[in-house]
Design a protein around this motif. Structure first.
Motif, short mmCIF file in Angstrom:
data_model
loop_
_atom_site.label_atom_id
_atom_site.label_comp_id
_atom_site.label_asym_id
_atom_site.label_seq_id
_atom_site.Cartn_x
_atom_site.Cartn_y
_atom_site.Cartn_z
N GLN A 195 0.83 -1.21 0.00
CA GLN A 195 0.00 0.00 0.00
C GLN A 195 0.86 1.26 0.00
N GLN A 198 2.33 1.20 -3.53
CA GLN A 198 1.29 1.19 -4.57
C GLN A 198 1.72 0.31 -5.74
N GLN A 225 -3.14 -2.98 -3.61
CA GLN A 225 -4.09 -2.50 -2.60
C GLN A 225 -3.91 -3.21 -1.26
#
Length: 547
Positions: A195, A198, A225
């Motif tokens: 996260q 990304q 994600q």
């Protein structure tokens, strides 16, 4: 336009020092990945050519020569249209690096060198390797991939490097040792890191056991994600295929098989089976041998051994003395019969009494002639001698049966029940021993019920019970956990509600019995801190125990 990338995660059991054998596993897996799984890229674990943890083998001059030869053969024998990432050690201008080579079309296209070297718990990488400070991205099918090795991917600086290099994904090669709930910790970390970055992270881990270390596999893929998209089974070799789709600004990781997380009990049991199986097979033992007392510890060791190796490779010996209860003998015989192992009874009374008679004139000249732990230890040492004699004759490995709780406080006899070559329960507190016995019986009943429900006893004196001299095991195990695994001080443990006198006594027992643990057999590590390579305390120790 989307670009596809098909990756195979090679979760393999790479053996320390077996460079030729590891090379062949890499070659065979690469052919299978290309021909049967249509892979663009196959990824092998950290230091896969030499195995992990090779320790001081890395310092031998011949290591570099053998690695050079292996890399030459690797380049010529791999499928030319398959990208391969493989780990190995490399000596360069007096510095040794933990490396990952990108091999394609018969050549090493690029080399990444590990940047972050762990030095905590079981790791001593700064003894062997020099850290590098250069990020590396490679390109496959127009996808830019940042390479990392194990500890790298845990570090925020590494993630920042990958982002600065405009990488589209991260591939991490790992030899990450097991402890209880380690897979959950890995996946939570990977979710946070993906996260932040990304971008997806592909995580390949070794499987197998090396001395006290266990590698549980659990190779996985996490999307940008933070969602888990693949998890390989624990404790087994697998070639896992995974497909990713990339556009200029997005990535998609195909969801494939997510093997279920095992319960603590199932995980620990499988870890112990794997550890014993690899130790026996890699070291060339014909089988294993243990003293079966009718108690819970030896009952669990027998169950694990028979499950791991097969009944035909396990021998159990009951060695009764005057204080051995008949129900102990009955229960031991019953379990051996249920599990189909070779079972013998050898009475030790003549040996013990010969020792006592021989020593009687000497003991008579000493201040105390009453029976004490001296006579108890003679029983344990006679049993140890019987087992070692059988081992010498038949080439079987003697398994010791002491658990972590006993080992911590010195309730094990040097050259007695500590005699042997592999301590299967070395890192299991007593309460976990009971839980694993219940777990094994839930699969099929092999341990007699009263072995589990009886009050534990060493049966070295009349009506002896462990609780005569120790706190209840649930209390003892929690104090041990706080002191050994969490490093809490005596005062911090007392502040959690434990009685001061009890805490100080238990901590003193832990400290003064370090000399015994230094002489104990190697055994599998399943906690965050075992009595082994990740806990190094002095034997002569005057440290204030209140700190």
């Amino acid at each position: 336009m989307a670009t596809a990338l098909r990756i195979v995660l090679a979760q393999l059991n790479m053996r320390v020092g077996d460079i030729d054998g590891n090379l062949q596993r890499i070659l065979d897996s690469s052919v299978q990945a290309k021909q049967h799984l249509q892979a663009d890229l196959i990824v092998f674990p950290e230091l896969s050519l030499c195995g992990y943890n090779a320790q001081d083998l890395l310092l031998r001059d011949s290591m570099q020569v053998r690695i050079e030869r292996a890399l030459e053969r690797l380049c010529t024998a791999l499928p030319h249209n398959l990208h391969v990432l493989v780990g190995y050690p490399w000596l360069e201008q007096g510095h040794r690096y933990n490396c990952c080579a990108h091999v394609f079309q018969g050549q090493i296209q690029a080399v990444y060198k590990k940047q972050f070297l762990p030095t905590d718990t079981v790791f001593y990488e700064n003894r062997y390797f020099t850290p590098d400070n250069q990020a590396l991205c490679i390109e496959i099918n127009q996808v830019k991939i940042a390479l990392g090795i194990c500890e790298d991917v845990w570090q925020p600086e590494f993630i920042e490097q990958a982002c600065a290099a405009n990488a589209q994904m991260i591939v991490s090669l790992n030899a990450s040792p097991y402890h209880l709930n380690k897979q959950t910790e890995r996946e939570q970390m990977l979710s946070r890191q993906t996260q932040k970055a990304q971008m997806p992270i592909i995580y390949v881990n070794q499987v197998g056991a090396q001395d006290d270390l266990i590698f549980d596999g659990g190779s996985c893929a996490v999307d940008a994600q933070g969602n888990l998209r693949q998890r390989a089974p624990a404790f087994s070799e697998e070639l896992c295929a995974l497909e990713l789709q990339f556009t200029h600004s997005t990535s998609h990781v195909e969801k494939t098989t997510i093997s279920p997380l095992l319960s603590e009990e199932a995980s620990a049991y499988q870890a112990l089976m794997l550890s014993l199986r690899d130790y026996v097979n890699y070291n060339g033992f014909k089988g294993v041998l243990l003293g079966l007392s009718g108690g819970i510890d030896s009952a669990l060791v027998l169950a694990i051994a028979a499950d791991a190796l097969g009944a035909e490779q396990v021998q159990a010996v009951m060695m009764p003395y005057h204080y051995t209860a008949q129900i102990s003998q009955d229960d031991a015989a019953a379990q051996a019969r249920i599990m189909g192992v070779d079972y013998k009874t050898i009475a030790i009374a003549p040996m013990v009494e010969a020792f006592i008679e021989t020593l009687k004139p000497v003991f008579a000249q000493m201040p105390s002639i009453a029976n004490d732990t001296t006579e108890e230890n003679l029983q344990a040492r006679c049993r140890g001698n019987v087992l070692m004699a059988l081992s010498n004759k038949n080439g079987y490995l003697v398994l010791t049966t002491s658990n972590k709780s006993e080992t911590a406080v010195g309730y094990a006899t040097l050259y007695g029940d500590m005699a042997g070559g592999f301590a299967l329960l070395k890192d299991l507190p007593k309460c976990l021993v009971y839980r694993l016995a219940r777990y094994r019986n839930s699969l099929s009943p092999v341990i007699p019920e009263r072995v589990i429900t009886r009050a534990p006893s060493a049966e070295l004196s009349p009506d002896q019970k462990d609780q005569d001299s120790l706190p209840p095991y649930d209390v003892l195990d929690e104090i041990l956990r706080l002191y050994v695994e969490e490093d809490l001080s005596a005062q911090a443990i007392i502040a959690k509600g434990f009685k001061q006198e009890m805490v100080m006594r238990i901590l003193r027992l832990i400290d003064i019995n370090e000399y015994k643990r230094r002489q104990a057999a190697v055994g599998p590590r399943i906690s965050k801190r075992s009595f082994g390579s990740d806990r190094r305390y002095p034997i002569s120790n005057l440290w204030a125990r209140g700190d």
